[in-house]
Design a protein around this motif. Structure first.
Motif, short mmCIF file in Angstrom:
data_model
loop_
_atom_site.label_atom_id
_atom_site.label_comp_id
_atom_site.label_asym_id
_atom_site.label_seq_id
_atom_site.Cartn_x
_atom_site.Cartn_y
_atom_site.Cartn_z
N SER A 7 35.95 36.73 49.31
CA SER A 7 37.03 37.69 49.14
C SER A 7 38.22 37.00 48.46
O SER A 7 38.83 37.54 47.52
CB SER A 7 37.43 38.23 50.53
OG SER A 7 38.56 39.01 50.42
N ARG A 8 38.52 35.79 48.90
CA ARG A 8 39.59 35.00 48.28
C ARG A 8 39.26 34.69 46.80
O ARG A 8 40.12 34.84 45.92
CB ARG A 8 39.76 33.70 49.08
CG ARG A 8 40.59 32.62 48.42
CD ARG A 8 42.05 32.93 48.41
NE ARG A 8 42.82 31.87 47.77
CZ ARG A 8 44.05 32.03 47.30
NH1 ARG A 8 44.65 33.19 47.40
NH2 ARG A 8 44.68 31.03 46.73
N LYS A 52 37.35 36.30 44.74
CA LYS A 52 37.40 37.52 43.92
C LYS A 52 38.85 37.94 43.66
O LYS A 52 39.18 38.44 42.58
CB LYS A 52 36.60 38.64 44.60
CG LYS A 52 35.09 38.38 44.52
CD LYS A 52 34.29 39.30 45.45
CE LYS A 52 32.84 38.82 45.55
NZ LYS A 52 32.07 39.52 46.59
N ASP A 53 39.73 37.73 44.64
CA ASP A 53 41.16 38.01 44.42
C ASP A 53 41.71 37.10 43.33
O ASP A 53 42.49 37.54 42.47
CB ASP A 53 41.96 37.78 45.71
CG ASP A 53 41.77 38.92 46.71
OD1 ASP A 53 41.21 39.96 46.33
OD2 ASP A 53 42.17 38.74 47.88
N GLY A 68 40.54 38.32 39.94
CA GLY A 68 41.29 39.51 39.52
C GLY A 68 42.68 39.15 39.01
O GLY A 68 43.16 39.71 38.01
N ASN A 69 43.30 38.19 39.66
CA ASN A 69 44.65 37.77 39.29
C ASN A 69 44.68 37.13 37.91
O ASN A 69 45.48 37.50 37.04
CB ASN A 69 45.19 36.81 40.35
CG ASN A 69 46.65 36.49 40.12
OD1 ASN A 69 47.43 37.36 39.70
ND2 ASN A 69 47.04 35.25 40.36
N THR A 114 43.72 27.53 40.33
CA THR A 114 42.61 28.43 40.66
C THR A 114 41.27 27.72 40.52
O THR A 114 40.42 27.79 41.41
CB THR A 114 42.65 29.67 39.74
OG1 THR A 114 43.87 30.36 39.98
CG2 THR A 114 41.47 30.59 39.99
#
Ligand code: FEO
Length: 170
Positions: free
Chosen positions: A17-18, A20-21, A24-25, A51
């Motif tokens: 989840s982290r 994928k965030d 997206g960013n 990242t």
């Protein structure tokens, strides 16, 4: 779509989840960046470096805490799974981190060089991302069921806790 497993034993749920965030960013910002401005690279390079360092750490944690244990368990029960053996074997993360570090020399270069580097960066990161999303899905669809099959519920509770703790301190 990945099969649904109970959240408390799904070792990929929180870290993916982290990840994928994060994807997206940077995809939003990278796709709209105007590399004619030196500020675009100055803003994006540290963001992407942080990242991709986090992606590298994620890969390392998975190798150490999930894949190594899964490999040992499969060996113990005489099950062969080649996908577990070479899951991160062709990772491009080191190359991308090197490219990002090289990019800092472009921030003071002429516009044409910044635009050229920016296009290269968009392509390399986009190519990586197109593989990274299905890679995570594969882990969720192939490795999590193997974990469910060959590990006890209590072992998975502990494994998930370790994986989350390691991501918190990367
Ligand atoms: Fe969860 Fe190997 O990325």
């Amino acid at each position: 779509m990945a099969p649904k497993f109970p959240d408390e034993v799904n070792v990929f749920l929180v870290p993916h989840s982290r990840m994928k965030d994060l994807v997206g960013n940077y995809m939003d910002q990278l796709s709209t960046a105007d590399f004619r401005s030196s500020g675009a690279l100055e803003h994006l390079l540290p963001l992407l470096e942080n990242t991709f360092s986090e992606f590298k750490s994620h890969e390392h944690i998975e190798n150490q805490y999930i894949l190594e244990q899964l490999k040992q368990r499969l060996k113990l029960v005489n099950v062969t799974s080649t996908s577990v053996c070479n899951c991160h074997g062709d990772s491009q993360l080191v190359e991308i981190l090197n490219l990002l570090r090289d990019g800092y020399t472009c921030t003071s270069k002429p516009i044409s060089e910044r635009i050229s580097f920016g296009s290269q960066l968009q392509k390399v990161v986009s190519d990586f991302t197109q593989q990274f999303i299905p890679h995570m899905q594969e882990e969720e669809e192939i490795f999590q069921p193997l974990l469910m099959k060959y590990f006890a519920h209590e072992e998975l509770l502990l494994l998930k806790q370790q994986v989350i703790q390691q991501h918190e301190i990367w």
